[in-house]
Design a protein around this motif. Structure first.
Motif, PDB file in Angstrom:
ATOM      1  N   SER A 187      -6.754   5.402  -8.055  1.00  0.00           N
ATOM      2  CA  SER A 187      -5.466   5.016  -8.624  1.00  0.00           C
ATOM      3  C   SER A 187      -4.332   5.778  -7.953  1.00  0.00           C
ATOM      4  CB  SER A 187      -5.440   5.254 -10.128  1.00  0.00           C
ATOM      5  OG  SER A 187      -5.553   6.633 -10.405  1.00  0.00           O
ATOM      6  N   TYR A 188      -3.218   5.089  -7.813  1.00  0.00           N
ATOM      7  CA  TYR A 188      -1.993   5.705  -7.298  1.00  0.00           C
ATOM      8  C   TYR A 188      -1.127   6.051  -8.492  1.00  0.00           C
ATOM      9  CZ  TYR A 188       2.762   5.844  -5.470  1.00  0.00           C
ATOM     10  OH  TYR A 188       4.051   6.211  -5.191  1.00  0.00           O
ATOM     11  N   ASP A 189      -0.771   7.309  -8.639  1.00  0.00           N
ATOM     12  CA  ASP A 189       0.056   7.729  -9.761  1.00  0.00           C
ATOM     13  C   ASP A 189       1.533   7.748  -9.382  1.00  0.00           C
ATOM     14  OD1 ASP A 189      -2.204   8.040 -11.401  1.00  0.00           O
ATOM     15  OD2 ASP A 189      -2.510  10.083 -10.681  1.00  0.00           O
ATOM     16  N   PHE A 229      -7.279   0.474  -2.143  1.00  0.00           N
ATOM     17  CA  PHE A 229      -7.917   1.360  -3.102  1.00  0.00           C
ATOM     18  C   PHE A 229      -7.916   0.745  -4.494  1.00  0.00           C
ATOM     19  CE2 PHE A 229      -6.408   4.358   0.207  1.00  0.00           C
ATOM     20  CZ  PHE A 229      -7.634   4.845   0.600  1.00  0.00           C
ATOM     21  N   GLN A 230      -7.179  -0.350  -4.651  1.00  0.00           N
ATOM     22  CA  GLN A 230      -7.143  -1.120  -5.890  1.00  0.00           C
ATOM     23  C   GLN A 230      -7.250  -2.592  -5.516  1.00  0.00           C
ATOM     24  OE1 GLN A 230      -3.463  -0.056  -7.827  1.00  0.00           O
ATOM     25  NE2 GLN A 230      -4.065   2.062  -8.123  1.00  0.00           N
ATOM     26  N   GLY A 231      -7.674  -3.428  -6.460  1.00  0.00           N
ATOM     27  CA  GLY A 231      -7.766  -4.858  -6.205  1.00  0.00           C
ATOM     28  C   GLY A 231      -8.921  -5.215  -5.293  1.00  0.00           C
ATOM     29  N   GLN A 249       0.828  -1.211   0.000  1.00  0.00           N
ATOM     30  CA  GLN A 249       0.000   0.000   0.000  1.00  0.00           C
ATOM     31  C   GLN A 249       0.863   1.262   0.000  1.00  0.00           C
ATOM     32  OE1 GLN A 249      -3.174  -0.694  -0.610  1.00  0.00           O
ATOM     33  NE2 GLN A 249      -2.350  -2.786  -0.450  1.00  0.00           N
ATOM     34  N   PHE A 295     -12.530   2.666  -5.387  1.00  0.00           N
ATOM     35  CA  PHE A 295     -11.351   2.436  -6.217  1.00  0.00           C
ATOM     36  C   PHE A 295     -10.705   3.787  -6.485  1.00  0.00           C
ATOM     37  CE2 PHE A 295     -13.639  -1.461  -7.529  1.00  0.00           C
ATOM     38  CZ  PHE A 295     -12.623  -2.380  -7.315  1.00  0.00           C
TER      39      PHE A 295
END
Length: 195
Positions: A146-148, A83-85, A19, A144
């Motif tokens: 996304s991490y940039d 936040f994903q998956g 994370q 959800f």
């Protein structure tokens, strides 16, 4: 849906370490004291030390509430959200301690963070947390996102500071040496590293 774990290992450890963001929550003993909740990021600034111990680097900022609360009572909760998956939330409830730069354990602890150069960020302490309760929950309502990438602003801001100017910065801030509730915060002047 939630489960309690005896240790931080396997799937749980893999999730936590993947994370890019986690949150810390602390509070003073006083019933009318200020509860603190802080986001923590910067790739490489968090480490699992063993099955019951985690640590993160505490960098320069405009407050020192977490340090003050830990110095008073040691209570802390860390939380990670997926936040994903697949949805997931993990909380580590435990006891924390700020290990300051003049502590004999500091340099050994710092070796657990090989992927980050702490100096540009004004490293104040390493927060070590011993887990007393480790739990997960569904996280179905976590969106959800996304991490940039990490922001580079923190390093840009504090890279120009040395210990003298960093101490001057901390002395000017209202809630570094003393918390919002009047508890002792970061020792000032900030302890020098013992290398």
């Amino acid at each position: 849906m939630g489960k309690t774990y005896e240790r931080i290992d396997g799937r749980l450890r893999t999730f936590i370490e993947a994370q890019p963001l986690f949150f810390t929550a602390t509070a003073p003993l006083s019933g009318d004291g200020t509860v603190n909740l802080s986001p923590k990021g910067l790739t490489g600034s968090f480490a699992v030390l063993d099955d019951l111990t985690v640590a993160y680097l505490d960098f320069a900022g405009s407050h020192a509430e977490t340090i003050a609360h830990l110095r008073e009572n040691g209570r802390i909760t860390l939380m990670w959200c997926a936040f994903q998956g697949p949805p997931n939330i993990v909380r580590v409830h435990g006891r924390g301690e700020p290990v300051f730069r003049d502590d004999p354990r500091f340099e050994d602890l710092l070796a657990h963070f090989p992927d980050i150069t702490p100096d540009p960020h004004g490293l104040r302490a390493i927060i070590v947390v011993t887990a007393e309760l480790v739990r997960d929950s569904c996280g179905y309502a976590v969106p959800f996102m996304s991490y940039d990438e990490d922001r580079d602003l923190h390093a840009k801001r504090f890279a120009r500071e040395d210990d003298v100017s960093l101490n001057a910065y901390f002395e000017k801030k209202e809630h570094i040496g003393t918390s919002m509730d009047g508890l002792p915060g970061l020792p000032l002047p900030m302890p020098a590293r013992t290398v």
